[in-house]
Design an enzyme around this catalytic site. Structure first.
Site, short mmCIF file in Angstrom:
data_model
loop_
_atom_site.label_atom_id
_atom_site.label_comp_id
_atom_site.label_asym_id
_atom_site.label_seq_id
_atom_site.Cartn_x
_atom_site.Cartn_y
_atom_site.Cartn_z
N TYR A 62 0.87 -1.10 0.14
CA TYR A 62 0.07 -0.20 0.07
C TYR A 62 0.97 1.09 0.07
CZ TYR A 62 -4.20 -2.85 1.05
OH TYR A 62 -5.33 -3.78 0.88
N ARG A 290 -16.43 10.80 6.38
CA ARG A 290 -17.02 9.50 5.77
C ARG A 290 -16.76 8.47 6.64
NH1 ARG A 290 -14.65 10.83 0.02
NH2 ARG A 290 -16.05 12.35 -0.76
#
Length: 320
Positions: A62, A290
């Site tokens: 990542y 979010r």
């Protein structure tokens, strides 16, 4: 609201949600971390903790290691942070280089070197869970078992799991392991319905139009029978249902969100949580607002009719 739990009590988390750290660490280039990268990661992690998340999911690839590195920087700056969470990371994907194309590698040497790199970037001595990221066609279960045994004996890894494996692959790997696999992370969402269609289209002509579903045969059942915790990556459907004007399925998502006075993302997660396999959705957003809104998912109890309404609308075809 109660949630189905895996058979192994050591894998239970306070929250049925997981935070996926792929969005942290800035761009995918090789440049250094910036203070803006660190601030964004800090806000995201605190938002996840605020909604009860305790398991944080990484992978050595990542941001080419920067997601783990920025997390490690925050662990270094806050001495109490490590005690508030559990760490999971993945290895086994190798990017292409001068000697070979992009490939998967479950050799003992690569697994052990990868874990050392993960620990160094995170700045920790131990991670609770290691997942094998993508199935390696050259995997030898006994070799994987030896590598895991050495890592566990050294105190570097607590438990082993997999990612993107079907039932047969899990069974084959498990045959060489002295202890059970604890997790399998798979793409599951309202936009990726193969895991459900594998059952609903079995022995029906619709199966021919949904070939991806057949690869799932027995995977959910194997996980439930053997206590393997299922984790859903891509659980927010890559924003596919954000705008109710884009499709009939998105409209249904938003109608149900309005009924529950919540967001579309919370409905998407609640749809996964409603499944009896005890699926843990992985939240991949890097936006703190979010992330916090996703906490509503655990408060939503979808009726059987609402669950099917979402499923049928998303698949765009009546059930057999």
């Amino acid at each position: 609201m109660s949630f189905p739990l895996p058979l192994r009590t050591h894998f239970r988390d306070a929250s049925p949600l997981v935070y996926g750290c792929m969005a942290l660490g800035g761009d995918w280039g090789g440049g250094p971390l910036t203070e803006a990268d660190i601030a964004q990661a800090h806000a995201a992690i605190e938002a996840a903790l605020s909604i009860g998340v305790t398991l944080f999911d990484h992978a050595d690839i990542y941001r080419r290691g920067k997601a783990e590195a920025v997390f490690g920087e925050l662990l270094k700056r806050d001495a109490g942070l490590r005690a508030r969470l559990r760490l999971q990371s993945k290895c086994g994907i190798r990017f292409g280089d001068d000697t070979a194309p992009g490939r998967f590698d479950f050799s003992a040497d690569h697994i052990e070197r990868s874990v050392d790199g993960i620990l160094q970037r995170l700045g920790v001595e131990h991670i609770e869970i290691l997942l094998l990221h993508r199935p390696d066609p050259l995997m030898q279960p006994a070799e994987v078992a030896r590598a895991f045994g050495r890592l566990k004996a050294a105190g570097k890894v607590g438990h082993l799991g997999v990612s993107n494996m079907h039932a047969g692959q899990m069974r084959w790997l498990q045959s060489a392991l002295p202890e059970p696999l604890v997790a399998n992370q798979l793409e599951m969402s309202l936009a990726k319905l193969d895991f459900i269609d594998a059952g609903t289209t079995f022995n029906d002509p619709q199966a021919a139009t949904r070939p991806g579903a057949m690869a799932w045969a027995g995977t959910l059942e194997y996980a439930q029978q053997h206590g393997v915790q299922l984790q859903a990556w891509g659980s927010l459907s890559q924003g596919r249902f954000n705008d109710p004007a884009t499709s009939a399925a998105a409209q249904v998502v938003h109608e149900i969100a309005e009924t529950h006075a919540t967001t579309a993302n919370a409905v998407l997660l609640a749809w996964l949580l409603r499944h009896p396999a005890g699926i843990q959705p992985v939240i991949g957003s890097g936006n703190a607002e979010r992330i916090r809104a996703c906490g509503d998912a655990v408060k939503i109890q979808l009726s059987r009719e609402a669950w099917y309404r979402l499923y049928v609308a998303a698949r765009g075809q009546a059930l057999p």
